[in-house]
Design a protein around this motif. Structure first.
Motif, PDB file in Angstrom:
ATOM      1  N   TYR A  89       0.820  -1.218   0.000  1.00 27.34           N
ATOM      2  CA  TYR A  89       0.000   0.000   0.000  1.00 27.34           C
ATOM      3  C   TYR A  89       0.854   1.268   0.000  1.00 27.34           C
ATOM      4  O   TYR A  89       0.334   2.363  -0.161  1.00 27.34           O
ATOM      5  CB  TYR A  89      -0.959  -0.016   1.202  1.00 27.34           C
ATOM      6  CG  TYR A  89      -0.328  -0.531   2.475  1.00 27.34           C
ATOM      7  CD1 TYR A  89       0.456   0.287   3.273  1.00 27.34           C
ATOM      8  CD2 TYR A  89      -0.474  -1.874   2.850  1.00 27.34           C
ATOM      9  CE1 TYR A  89       1.071  -0.196   4.413  1.00 27.34           C
ATOM     10  CE2 TYR A  89       0.142  -2.359   3.997  1.00 27.34           C
ATOM     11  CZ  TYR A  89       0.912  -1.515   4.770  1.00 27.34           C
ATOM     12  OH  TYR A  89       1.522  -2.000   5.898  1.00 27.34           O
ATOM     13  N   PHE A  97      -6.581  -1.982   0.151  1.00 33.76           N
ATOM     14  CA  PHE A  97      -6.335  -3.274   0.780  1.00 33.76           C
ATOM     15  C   PHE A  97      -7.344  -3.454   1.904  1.00 33.76           C
ATOM     16  O   PHE A  97      -7.341  -2.707   2.867  1.00 33.76           O
ATOM     17  CB  PHE A  97      -4.899  -3.349   1.317  1.00 33.76           C
ATOM     18  CG  PHE A  97      -3.885  -3.425   0.212  1.00 33.76           C
ATOM     19  CD1 PHE A  97      -3.515  -2.293  -0.473  1.00 33.76           C
ATOM     20  CD2 PHE A  97      -3.351  -4.657  -0.168  1.00 33.76           C
ATOM     21  CE1 PHE A  97      -2.613  -2.367  -1.536  1.00 33.76           C
ATOM     22  CE2 PHE A  97      -2.450  -4.742  -1.221  1.00 33.76           C
ATOM     23  CZ  PHE A  97      -2.084  -3.599  -1.897  1.00 33.76           C
ATOM     24  N   LEU A 100      -6.055  -6.768   5.666  1.00 31.18           N
ATOM     25  CA  LEU A 100      -4.694  -7.287   5.508  1.00 31.18           C
ATOM     26  C   LEU A 100      -4.062  -7.513   6.882  1.00 31.18           C
ATOM     27  O   LEU A 100      -3.808  -6.562   7.620  1.00 31.18           O
ATOM     28  CB  LEU A 100      -3.857  -6.287   4.698  1.00 31.18           C
ATOM     29  CG  LEU A 100      -2.426  -6.710   4.378  1.00 31.18           C
ATOM     30  CD1 LEU A 100      -2.387  -8.004   3.579  1.00 31.18           C
ATOM     31  CD2 LEU A 100      -1.702  -5.600   3.622  1.00 31.18           C
TER      32      LEU A 100
END
Ligand SMILES: [Zn+2]
Length: 511
Positions: A89, A97, A100
């Motif tokens: 990211y 995302f 995660l």
């Protein structure tokens, strides 16, 4: 969206085969795209492996080789997020995302990049940044499963199916609103459900539950995949049936490497109960199986934690020369620790490597497929990587629990992690056929290369140019172009600094 990565935690082809599951959408990707096994990391557990995905580095480099660690004073500690390595990211602009693991507290440096963390978050408000909490689907978003529901499998499987659908809804709304170039969403539920399969005695009972969950995951994956031109499917590790537990701590103790100590009264009582149960279980396979199931139910609750501790030897670390942290990871008590007992770690590590490699069950079968030093397991191992990693043989699980039968191997009837997970990719960027020898650390370099981004020169993984249609070589960022990781604390500090400066400016101290 140009490319979507769908994380399927703990899913592997052997599990689909075992329960005769052909998920409609996932199978299309496996068959018409490029697919194959994806090798996990040491240890093949969720946090180390997803941190490897996020950073393109192996756990020796990113410093998170296990789910827990021991401090120099031997206290057990949970891991904190890696804050030193640029992650997906940071490296990718216009990315989202969702869920995660191993990223709580990190703030993306990528322009128009957004991150929803998972694991180690206090609650969903902690995991989801403020601007994403404004999405309509945030109210129904579920960060984690309710472990208490495990006592009733029907309720639990309803629960994990519901979590899967809500995660899809949230990811879908986030993708619609922010229109990223690269998206990521993790479905954790195949891992959670995989662990619960251990609670049933036979595959006839397990199959329908696992099948129902995977049908849900499959249709949710299909819904998100519709939004992207290219789709990558990946898991962080696989799952498999385990018929044998390996009790490495028992061996270390009996061979004099590991010292144990007297327990306090409370844990002595618990230990006595466990000891009695073990003696009974030794006499009857039927009773052992019933106890094992009861144990799996209890272990899902808080009460289970103290039972697990009671069934684990109380290790006297300052007087030990070596111990197993968990999952076959062995540390020697050298000068990293407060009371070192080992002067020549290299010699002891070599001795243990040879002796652990030679361990077999009663029939002479190897308990471990390989026993690696940190240098053999990792590209560039840091100080706190395990000294040895004993990779279990297929169907074997390296537990920290004491042997119920006395030997170093005992029968079990469980499901747990294995190294090989799965990878598949489909879309105009990717070829078709089988991919071989791919590792979790290769996924980020491959994805970045596929969408035309330059790679980090620090990656341990490689861009797999062989699975990409276009024939070109990867380009690399210069070291000074690498983004510097940011954390919420750093933002707080700079916001505070900014507030102080603003006030000083107001007062006329700053021009
Ligand atoms: Zn996992």
């Amino acid at each position: 969206m140009k490319l979507l990565v769908l994380g399927l935690d703990g899913l592997s082809f052997n599990m689909l085969d075992r329960f005769d599951i052909e998920p409609e959408y996932l199978s299309t990707v496996f068959e018409s795209g490029i697919s194959g096994d994806l090798m996990s990391v040491d240890t093949p557990t969720t946090l180390p492996a997803w941190t490897s995905f996020a950073t393109g580095k192996d756990p020796g480099s990113h410093g998170r080789p296990n789910m827990i660690r021991r401090l120099p004073n031997y206290e057990r500690d949970t891991l904190e997020t890696n804050t030193k390595d640029a992650a997906a990211y940071d490296l990718l602009d216009d990315s989202i995302f969702i869920n995660l693991p191993g990223s709580i507290g990190r703030v993306p440096t990528g322009e128009n990049s957004h991150l929803v963390a998972a694991m180690m978050a206090k609650d969903k408000e902690d995991a989801v940044p403020n601007h994403l909490q404004e999405l309509d689907t945030f109210d129904d978003y579920v960060l984690d499963h309710d472990k208490a529901k495990k006592a009733r499998p029907d309720d639990y499987f309803d629960h994990v199916c519901e979590i899967t659908r809500r995660r899809r809804d949230f990811a879908k709304e986030a993708f619609q609103k922010y229109d990223p170039e690269v998206g990521f969403c993790l479905f954790s539920t195949p891992d959670w459900a995989g662990h619960l399969l251990s609670n049933f005695s036979d595959d006839a009972t397990r199959g329908p539950y696992y099948r129902r969950l995977l049908e849900t995951v499959d249709s949710c994956a299909a819904d998100l995949a519709e939004m992207a031109d290219n789709v990558v499917l990946m898991s962080d590790h696989g799952f498999e049936y385990k018929h044998t537990n390996i009790h490495l701590s028992d061996w270390l103790q009996e061979e004099g490497y590991l010292a144990t100590k007297q327990n306090d009264d409370a844990s002595r009582t618990a230990k006595l109960a466990v000891g009695t149960a073990k003696r009974l279980a030794k006499r009857s396979d039927w009773l052992f199986e019933r106890m094992r199931q009861a144990y799996n139910y209890i272990i899902a609750t808080d009460a289970g934690q103290s039972l697990q501790e009671a069934a684990t030897p109380t290790i006297d670390y300052p007087n030990s020369r070596a111990w197993q942290l968990r999952y076959g990871c062995v540390f020697v008590n050298d000068d990293r620790f407060d009371h070192p007992t080992v002067d020549d770690p290299t010699e002891l590590i070599a001795e243990l490597q040879e002796r652990i490699s030679a361990l077999t069950d009663e029939d002479g079968n190897d308990l471990f497929r390989a026993v690696l030093t940190a240098d053999e397991a990792y590209n560039d191992p840091g100080e706190w990587t395990p000294d040895l990693i004993a990779r279990p043989a297929p169907g074997h699980y390296p537990t920290t629990l004491e042997s119920p039968t006395g030997g170093y191997a005992s029968d079990t009837n469980n499901f747990n992690h294995r190294y090989r997970g799965l990878f598949a990719a489909r879309g105009p960027l990717f070829g078709s056929g089988e991919v071989e020898g791919m590792s979790v650390v290769d996924v980020l370099p491959t994805v970045m290369h596929a969408v035309g981004q330059p790679l980090s020169p620090e990656f341990d993984g490689k861009a797999r140019t062989d699975i990409i249609v276009e024939d070109r070589q990867p380009s690399y960022l210069a070291s000074e172009e690498l983004p510097t990781p940011r954390t919420r604390e750093m933002l707080d500090d700079s916001e505070r600094d900014q507030a102080v400066e603003d006030r000083l400016a107001d007062l006329g101290y700053l021009e």
